[in-house]
Design a protein around this motif. Structure first.
Motif, mmCIF file in Angstrom:
data_model
loop_
_atom_site.group_PDB
_atom_site.id
_atom_site.type_symbol
_atom_site.label_atom_id
_atom_site.label_comp_id
_atom_site.label_asym_id
_atom_site.label_seq_id
_atom_site.Cartn_x
_atom_site.Cartn_y
_atom_site.Cartn_z
ATOM 1 N N SER A 91 0.828 -1.161 0.000
ATOM 2 C CA SER A 91 0.000 0.000 0.000
ATOM 3 C C SER A 91 0.858 1.202 0.000
ATOM 4 O O SER A 91 0.932 1.951 -0.930
ATOM 5 N N THR A 92 1.639 1.414 0.963
ATOM 6 C CA THR A 92 1.891 2.789 1.243
ATOM 7 C C THR A 92 3.274 3.014 1.731
ATOM 8 O O THR A 92 3.964 2.107 2.107
ATOM 9 N N LYS A 93 3.601 4.262 1.764
ATOM 10 C CA LYS A 93 4.632 4.590 2.674
ATOM 11 C C LYS A 93 4.003 4.318 4.013
ATOM 12 O O LYS A 93 4.632 4.271 5.003
ATOM 13 N N GLU A 95 2.735 1.604 5.059
ATOM 14 C CA GLU A 95 2.466 0.203 5.269
ATOM 15 C C GLU A 95 3.644 -0.416 5.983
ATOM 16 O O GLU A 95 4.747 0.038 5.881
ATOM 17 N N GLU A 277 -5.021 4.925 -0.120
ATOM 18 C CA GLU A 277 -4.595 4.593 -1.485
ATOM 19 C C GLU A 277 -5.446 5.292 -2.529
ATOM 20 O O GLU A 277 -4.932 5.775 -3.537
ATOM 21 N N ILE A 280 -4.237 9.006 -2.476
ATOM 22 C CA ILE A 280 -2.949 9.403 -3.064
ATOM 23 C C ILE A 280 -2.879 9.075 -4.553
ATOM 24 O O ILE A 280 -2.261 9.802 -5.322
ATOM 25 N N ARG A 281 -3.539 7.980 -4.971
ATOM 26 C CA ARG A 281 -3.408 7.595 -6.388
ATOM 27 C C ARG A 281 -4.508 8.229 -7.247
ATOM 28 O O ARG A 281 -4.223 8.887 -8.241
ATOM 29 N N SER A 412 4.689 9.111 5.375
ATOM 30 C CA SER A 412 4.192 10.256 4.606
ATOM 31 C C SER A 412 3.440 11.269 5.477
ATOM 32 O O SER A 412 3.164 12.373 5.011
ATOM 33 N N LEU A 472 11.034 2.279 2.363
ATOM 34 C CA LEU A 472 10.071 3.379 2.410
ATOM 35 C C LEU A 472 10.650 4.611 3.108
ATOM 36 O O LEU A 472 10.344 5.741 2.756
ATOM 37 N N ARG A 543 9.990 0.131 -6.138
ATOM 38 C CA ARG A 543 9.687 1.293 -5.301
ATOM 39 C C ARG A 543 10.511 2.521 -5.712
ATOM 40 O O ARG A 543 11.651 2.402 -6.172
ATOM 41 N N PRO A 544 9.947 3.713 -5.414
ATOM 42 C CA PRO A 544 10.603 4.956 -5.853
ATOM 43 C C PRO A 544 11.470 5.686 -4.824
ATOM 44 O O PRO A 544 12.223 6.583 -5.192
ATOM 45 N N GLU A 545 11.358 5.363 -3.530
ATOM 46 C CA GLU A 545 11.819 6.329 -2.504
ATOM 47 C C GLU A 545 13.283 6.744 -2.627
ATOM 48 O O GLU A 545 13.623 7.908 -2.380
ATOM 49 N N PHE A 603 2.718 2.520 -8.982
ATOM 50 C CA PHE A 603 3.622 3.608 -8.555
ATOM 51 C C PHE A 603 4.940 3.614 -9.315
ATOM 52 O O PHE A 603 5.681 4.592 -9.278
ATOM 53 N N GLU A 607 5.637 7.223 -9.986
ATOM 54 C CA GLU A 607 6.718 7.796 -9.181
ATOM 55 C C GLU A 607 8.114 7.484 -9.714
ATOM 56 O O GLU A 607 8.890 8.376 -10.009
ATOM 57 N N THR A 631 2.440 12.212 -2.236
ATOM 58 C CA THR A 631 3.297 11.079 -1.905
ATOM 59 C C THR A 631 3.300 10.009 -2.997
ATOM 60 O O THR A 631 4.079 9.066 -2.949
ATOM 61 N N GLU A 632 2.462 10.174 -4.000
ATOM 62 C CA GLU A 632 2.463 9.275 -5.156
ATOM 63 C C GLU A 632 3.108 9.997 -6.350
ATOM 64 O O GLU A 632 2.963 9.581 -7.492
HETATM 65 C C1 DMJ Z 1 3.516 4.635 -3.064
HETATM 66 O O1 DMJ Z 1 2.206 4.261 -3.218
HETATM 67 C C2 DMJ Z 1 3.619 5.896 -2.255
HETATM 68 O O2 DMJ Z 1 4.889 6.435 -2.346
HETATM 69 C C3 DMJ Z 1 3.317 5.652 -0.828
HETATM 70 O O3 DMJ Z 1 3.468 6.801 -0.041
HETATM 71 C C4 DMJ Z 1 4.255 4.581 -0.333
HETATM 72 N N1 DMJ Z 1 4.220 3.395 -1.074
HETATM 73 C C5 DMJ Z 1 4.281 3.479 -2.508
HETATM 74 C C6 DMJ Z 1 5.665 3.396 -3.080
HETATM 75 O O4 DMJ Z 1 6.570 2.618 -2.444
#
Ligand code: DMJ
Length: 659
Positions: A91-93, A95, A277, A280-281, A412, A472, A543-545, A603, A607, A631-632
């Protein structure tokens, strides 16, 4: 023998006086009430609770912060049949290290992998008609705008003026796509940027061919994935790609995406979705698409969707629950895995940017009120060592436990504090203060130096440190960097150094793997330094972080190493994640025989590839004076109230305002 009835003695023969009986009955009824009340506090998983408290309709939305007492209102945690954390897609930052490994399928790189720059040089270079075309269209729309009905012109939250796209564009300081779409002067950088564009086209084309309308592409099995995060909404990859396609000048693809939104984005879904989700998406993606292009379609859709999210806030505290039914019931409930029906910091703390824009566009203050209420509660509540734990009860407004993380479950929330400040044209002082206070607490309690000299963010469990950093958490290098200018003036360099050190550590987590991609979590104990020690932490899901932080650090310092690190990531993605029909995550970054997870996360399009493209573009593409990324990675414009209020205002006036 005559039995004489004594005064005050019960006729029942139990020998209780009337007053005693009354007290007994009172006690009994108290006990029953107490037992029933206690049901609300049982974890959602307890069967007894489900029997007594069936899922019921939520109350209609009311303005948050209604002053209801703790445990007040008929509101209570409700749960659907299947309340598990969505599987398969992270899911998420917000998660906690969920294992992804969706589907199976191993298989090495497909035929589409690798390939030098030559293969994409031929890509037609169409510049987005964006800026010029938008300007032309706007001129044509001027007359229409002047005839906007009065109702639409009403009540923009404390601006007193209705939003119009033309006015908004006048209030930007710079053209969104810069000069020539941000094309860099240096040929090598431009080739790299073109390579990233080719990757986007490849990912998109395969999604379109095999998974059109589904949420994600499964690139090995060549089909689509729907999952259970978006409550029956479809096309997550399309919504997440709109702005990336647009800024890259992939206009045929952008037009296909737009057409799908027009003809097939169905918001009447009745499913159970993650509020975070979807926000952000979908909300983020549609907002960005609207602000970049001025297409009314996106605005209409996002306002329709935004309204469906409001019932999630119908809790005694106004802190939304994590899961919401998108249908007319609007019921909401907490994730089954979240302790004691709690809400997650990174989920309810990652709504602010989008909700402020929903108010801007709709003229309805309710969205801003909802997130301001969350802010107020968090500001007021006592924080252990100044830290924000990850779980909070939406009923009592108290922390449920003391686990703090800059990675999953927390991340986030911190990002949205500093970005709220920046997006408010630096007017939102509360967000600013909360951010710098939180950062101070993070520095005193979580920031650590490894024996090998690497700076990292540990996790905190009620005062005990867990020397682990999640992928993350690597967004934090960029976050600390963009906040460096606005803290105490004497701390600017300190923050820039900290941002650079954290980004360096995250790069090390990539560099110390065989694939040159980083694991989901890496540790700094038992002799480990920035490496995963558990098998379950070795995966990489596109992942993008880490790349996100490279992009911000590049823009802040122009140190060429960040572009080099970004290029290393491109090469690793090409080598290990590119398969015949798209890009896939891998299960173990430490082995060269790639085992793919068969999932092209949305993402990645929104991202990872966007941040890479920005890294190799000139800084005038989506300049930070005007844009903040959600955050997306969906760009949202800075809100310039003063400019929007004054019809004669232009960007020139704003140069003064933003000093
Ligand atoms: C993305 O959906 C967003 O960056 C979210 O905040 C964290 N998880 C993913 C990417 O890893």
């Amino acid at each position: 023998m005559v039995f004489r009835k004594l005064p005050g003695v019960s006729a029942s023969g139990m020998g209780l006086r009337l007053s005693q009986k009354f007290v007994f009955l009172l006690f009994l009824s108290g006990l029953v009430t107490l037992c029933f009340g206690a049901l609300f506090f049982l974890p959602d998983s307890v069967r007894l609770k489900r029997i007594f408290l069936s899922k019921s309709e939520s109350q209609p939305a009311t303005a948050a912060g209604s002053g209801m007492a703790e445990n007040d209102a008929g509101e209570r945690p409700k749960r659907p049949r299947e309340q598990d954390r969505p599987r398969g897609v992270t899911s998420t930052k917000g998660e906690s290290g969920v294992v992804v490994a969706v589907g199976g399928g191993t298989g090495g790189r497909g035929g589409g992998g690798g390939g030098g720059l030559a293969r994409f040089k031929g890509l037609a270079r169409k510049m987005p008609p964006s800026y010029e075309a938008t300007e032309e269209r706007l001129a044509g729309e001027k007359a229409q705008e002047d005839q906007t009905p009065g109702s639409e012109k009403a009540s923009l939250l404390d601006s007193g003026a209705a939003f119009t796209y033309k006015k908004f564009r006048r209030c930007l300081l710079k053209p969104p796509l810069g000069k020539d779409g941000g094309k860099p002067g240096d040929p090598e950088t431009n080739e790299r940027r073109e390579k990233v564009k080719e990757m986007m086209k490849f990912a998109w084309d395969n999604y379109k061919q095999y998974a059109w309308g589904k949420n994600e592409l499964r690139p090995l099995t060549k089909n689509g994935h729907i999952g259970n995060m978006f409550g029956g909404l479809r096309g997550a990859s399309i919504i997440d790609s709109l702005d990336t396609l647009y800024i890259m000048g992939l206009l045929d693809e952008y037009n296909d995406a737009k057409e799908w939104v027009r003809s097939s984005l169905d918001l009447t879904s009745n499913g159970e979705a993650s509020l975070f989700e979807v926000n952000i998406r979908y909300v983020g993606g549609l907002l960005s698409a609207y602000y970049l292009t001025g297409e009314e379609l996106f605005k209409t859709k996002v306002l329709e969707l935004g309204a469906k999210l409001l019932p999630a806030f119908n809790t005694p505290t106004g802190i939304p629950r994590g899961v919401i039914n998108l249908g007319s019931s609007g019921s909401s409930w907490s994730w089954g895995w979240a302790s004691a029906g709690s809400s997650i910091l990174a989920e309810f703390g990652t709504l602010h940017l989008e909700f402020v824009h929903l108010s801007e566009l709709s003229g309805d203050p309710v969205y801003t009120e909802k997130v301001i209420n969350i802010r107020k509660l968090l500001n007021k509540i006592e924080k252990p060592q100044g830290l924000y734990p990850n779980f909070l009860s939406p009923v009592s407004g108290n922390w449920v436990q003391h686990h703090v993380s800059i990675g999953g479950l927390g991340d986030s929330f911190y990002e949205y504090l500093i970005k709220s400040y920046l997006m408010s044209d630096k007017m939102d002082e509360d967000a600013k203060n909360m951010y710098y206070n939180a950062l101070e607490a993070i520095e005193s309690n979580l920031v650590q130096k490894s024996p090998g000299g690497l700076t990292y963010m540990a996790e905190w469990r009620g005062g005990i440190l867990d020397h682990k950093m999640g992928h993350l958490a690597c967004f934090s290098g960029g976050m600390i960097g963009i906040g460096a200018d606005d803290g105490a003036p004497d701390k600017r360099q300190h923050y820039l150094d900290l941002a650079a050190e954290v980004t360096h550590t995250c790069h090390e987590s990539y560099d110390r793997s065989a694939t040159k991609l980083g694991p989901e979590a890496f540790r700094f104990d038992s002799g480990a330094e920035a490496t995963a020690t558990r098998l379950s932490d070795r995966y990489y899901i596109l992942r993008p972080e880490v790349i996100e932080s490279y992009m911000y650090m590049w823009r802040l310092t122009h140190d060429p190493k960040y572009r080099e690190w970004g290029w290393e990531a491109v090469e690793a993605l090409e080598r290990h994640c590119r398969v015949e029909s798209g890009f896939s995550g891998i299960r173990d970054v430490y082995t060269l025989s790639d085992s793919h997870d068969n999932m092209q996360q949305s993402f990645f399009l929104s991202e990872t590839l966007k941040y890479l493209y920005l890294l190799f573009s000139d800084d005038d593409l989506l300049p930070p004076e005007d844009w903040v990324f959600n955050t997306e990675a969906h760009p949202l414009p800075v809100v310039r109230k003063n400019c929007l209020q004054d019809p004669s205002s232009t960007a020139q006036d704003n140069t003064k305002l933003s000093g």
